[in-house]
Write an enzyme that holds these catalytic residues in place. Structure first.
Site, PDB file in Angstrom:
ATOM      1  CG  ASP A 125      -1.952   1.058   1.243  1.00 21.10           C
ATOM      2  OD1 ASP A 125      -1.666   2.180   0.776  1.00 21.10           O
ATOM      3  OD2 ASP A 125      -3.063   0.781   1.701  1.00 21.10           O
ATOM      4  CE  LYS A 129      -5.811  11.612   1.517  1.00 22.36           C
ATOM      5  NZ  LYS A 129      -7.246  11.794   1.841  1.00 22.36           N
ATOM      6  CE1 TYR A 201      -5.839  -8.551  -5.441  1.00 22.00           C
ATOM      7  CE2 TYR A 201      -4.130  -9.072  -3.859  1.00 22.00           C
ATOM      8  CZ  TYR A 201      -5.463  -9.030  -4.201  1.00 22.00           C
ATOM      9  OH  TYR A 201      -6.417  -9.472  -3.328  1.00 22.00           O
ATOM     10  CD  GLU A 202       4.249  -8.079 -11.284  1.00 19.77           C
ATOM     11  OE1 GLU A 202       5.079  -7.677 -12.109  1.00 19.77           O
ATOM     12  OE2 GLU A 202       4.537  -8.841 -10.343  1.00 19.77           O
TER      13      GLU A 202
END
Length: 258
Positions: A125, A129, A201-202
């Site tokens: 991730d 922020k 996910y890649e």
């Protein structure tokens, strides 16, 4: 919690290559294999390589297959994901891979100074922020240098333009030697049988036409760290299973949603 997750957690309890250590026990007794992974578990003196935030463990397992002369440990807090790689390694009888379920912030409780030779950070991730939560922030660099050898390597492989740019700026600000850096791995000519190991996910990101970023640098010991002071545009797309990264979606996503 679903029955499937409960079954996976039950399975992990019986896997000899999976280590789950309650925080209370860690505080009370420490981790008995700290500094002794090679001697106690792997039964050799081969270099130890970590995959942090390993998810399903595709990289840890894939690298272990390719490099029997090294030991690999996948680290993640989510056991249900880790189960996939752990089960595969067990079924294939891969002897040089293990899994550790813990928070990455506690990693120095499990490894002694200089016990680790390389760290892979695969598709974390980006924490756009929250700089302190970025796995390539100076906060984590300070943590990693405690367990890495003086010439230890860090690999970042990411879909995130934000995290890749941030990491490049952090590396530059702290003078880390860079061995490889590319913002489009599979069109760079650099991809080899190691870098071409693809996570679940890649593969999905590639199918969406997104580029993969990669940087490898030497995590030389530092007494002081410089957090880069740069403005970096946020990623403008949604990432799988990580919620909304920003208020925008890519044009491809918008087209697919119609």
């Amino acid at each position: 919690m679903g029955k499937n997750k409960l079954k996976k957690f039950d399975d992990l309890q019986g896997y000899p290559h999976v280590f789950q250590y309650p925080f209370a026990l860690l505080q009370e007794k420490g981790f008995e294999m700290r500094g002794k992974w090679g001697e106690t578990f792997f039964k050799n003196n081969n270099p130890i390589v970590l995959e942090l935030g390993c998810g399903k463990g595709e990289y840890a397992v894939g690298l272990a297959r390719r490099f029997p002369q090294k030991n690999f440990i996948g680290v993640d807090i989510k056991g249900a994901r880790m189960w996939s790689g752990a089960k595969q390694a067990l079924e294939e009888g891969i002897p040089n891979v293990a899994f550790l379920r813990t928070n990455i912030e506690l990693i120095d409780r499990f490894f002694a100074p200089g016990e680790v030779s390389e760290i892979w950070i695969t598709f974390p991730d980006p924490q756009m922020k929250k700089v302190r939560k970025r796995l390539t922030s100076t906060r984590f660099m300070e943590l990693y240098q405690h367990i890495l050898t003086p010439d230890g390597l860090i690999h970042l492989k990411s879909d995130s333009p934000f995290l890749y740019t941030y990491t490049c700026e952090m590396v530059k600000a702290n003078g880390y030697p860079v061995q490889v850096a590319t913002d489009d791995l599979y069109h760079s000519g650099l991809a080899d049988d190691i870098l071409e190991i693809k996570t679940f996910y890649e593969q999905q990101w590639l199918e969406r036409g997104m580029t993969i970023k990669y940087i490898r640098f030497v995590c030389q010991p530092r007494e002081q760290f410089v957090e880069p002071d740069v403005d970096i545009p946020y990623d403008t797309y949604r990432s799988f299973n990580r919620g909304k990264r920003s208020g925008k979606q890519s044009s491809q996503d918008n087209a697919n949603s119609k």
